[in-house]
Scaffold this active site. Structure first.
Site, PDB file in Angstrom:
ATOM      1  N   ASP A 254     126.450 -41.891 -36.607  1.00 45.97           N
ATOM      2  CA  ASP A 254     127.814 -41.452 -36.269  1.00 45.97           C
ATOM      3  C   ASP A 254     128.840 -42.019 -37.244  1.00 45.97           C
ATOM      4  O   ASP A 254     130.037 -42.062 -36.959  1.00 45.97           O
ATOM      5  CB  ASP A 254     128.174 -41.828 -34.824  1.00 45.97           C
TER       6      ASP A 254
ATOM      7  N   ARG B 293     128.764 -26.545 -34.243  1.00 46.93           N
ATOM      8  CA  ARG B 293     129.171 -27.489 -33.202  1.00 46.93           C
ATOM      9  C   ARG B 293     130.222 -26.872 -32.288  1.00 46.93           C
ATOM     10  O   ARG B 293     131.154 -26.199 -32.749  1.00 46.93           O
ATOM     11  CB  ARG B 293     129.740 -28.761 -33.839  1.00 46.93           C
TER      12      ARG B 293
END
Length: 304
Positions: free
Chosen positions: A256, A132
């Site tokens: 999430d 990421r």
């Protein structure tokens, strides 16, 4: 004399880090077999897996057992656990979670200059299939091109995807960079676009152009972050549905969980699952979104 017990200091969660929803509803939507939560986090527990000293926020603990129970409640069989910046480059908690997953979990790492190739190979063996890049200033100073090139060199040959965390018009600013990245690129949370700019704003024009490139994917997660209306987030659901219809072969979805750095209370994860019916009303698109696409992107076994 007996020594007094030593306890870890009580950590106070940062503003914007509420606890997860206390009682998410049971979804009405029956998900396809082997459906995947392609974006979630394991946080702590801090007394076992401490948060990074230089973190920019302190969350409420959300350990692997809690995440597994949630997925069982929601009907999700697979998951992709994303390393949170609050743990920095210490992947101990992520590795622990992945090793307990019986092959149903994959991971996304945060690679730094001090991360060794041996550590990266250990992450790969445990199930990490992406790294990421955070471009949000509240999480870290955005990476330079030199830093990005260094990470690409560190993970060379592993086939990992690059996962970009950007906000709004940043995706337009970074469009040339994204096009130049080798391999597959995943844009988190619909690019956290500003819906006040409309569906034809610069960010969404760039996102669609990147989807047209064939190597860029988008997570239609975070509708609660993107929405300007609040639950049930109809404006963001409509946008997510447009993207699924536009590029059904390059979209994935995630909860999430546990929803850090938000305004207000954490969303109901059961509601988020039920909203998938509006995001992917076509059964073929639903299967691609929840099963086939995450299997391809994150290297899960085929279920055909």
């Amino acid at each position: 004399m007996t020594e007094p017990a030593v306890h870890a200091p009580q950590l106070v969660p940062s503003p914007g880090c509420p606890p997860p929803h206390p009682a998410p509803r049971t979804p009405n939507l029956a998900l396809p077999r082997d459906s995947c939560d392609a974006h979630c986090h394991v946080l702590g527990p801090a007394d076992v897996f401490p948060y990074a000293p230089d973190r920019t926020f302190t969350p409420v603990d959300a350990p692997k057992e809690q995440l597994r129970a949630l997925h069982g409640h929601l009907g999700l069989k697979r998951a992709v656990i994303v390393q949170s910046s609050c743990h920095g480059h210490d992947h101990s908690g992520l590795l622990d979670a992945l090793r307990s997953g019986d092959g149903r979990l994959r991971g996304v790492a945060l690679i730094g200059e001090t991360t060794t190739r041996a550590e990266i190979e250990e992450l790969h063996r445990a199930g990490v299939r992406a790294f990421r890049l955070n471009f949000l200033p509240h999480l870290r100073t955005p990476p330079t091109r030199a830093e990005i090139d260094s990470v690409l060199q560190q993970v060379d040959g592993l086939g990992w995807a690059a996962q970009l965390h950007v906000r709004g018009e940043e995706i337009a600013v970074l469009e040339d960079l994204v096009r130049a990245l080798p391999g597959r690129v995943v844009v988190d949370h619909i690019g956290r676009v500003d819906l006040t700019a409309g569906h034809d704003g610069p960010a969404l024009r760039s996102l669609r152009a990147l989807l047209d490139s064939g190597h860029v994917w988008v997570k239609v997660s975070g509708v609660d972050r993107v929405s300007r209306q609040g639950p049930p987030y109809a404006d963001a659901v409509a946008l997510a549905a447009d993207l699924v219809a536009y590029a059904p072969e390059r979209v994935v979805w995630g909860t999430d969980y546990p929803h850090v750095n938000i305004t207000g209370d954490a969303p109901d994860d059961g509601l988020l699952v039920d909203l998938i019916e509006g995001i992917a009303p076509d059964p073929a698109h639903l299967r691609r979104l929840m099963v086939d696409n995450p299997a391809e992107l994150f290297d899960f076994p085929s279920t055909h």
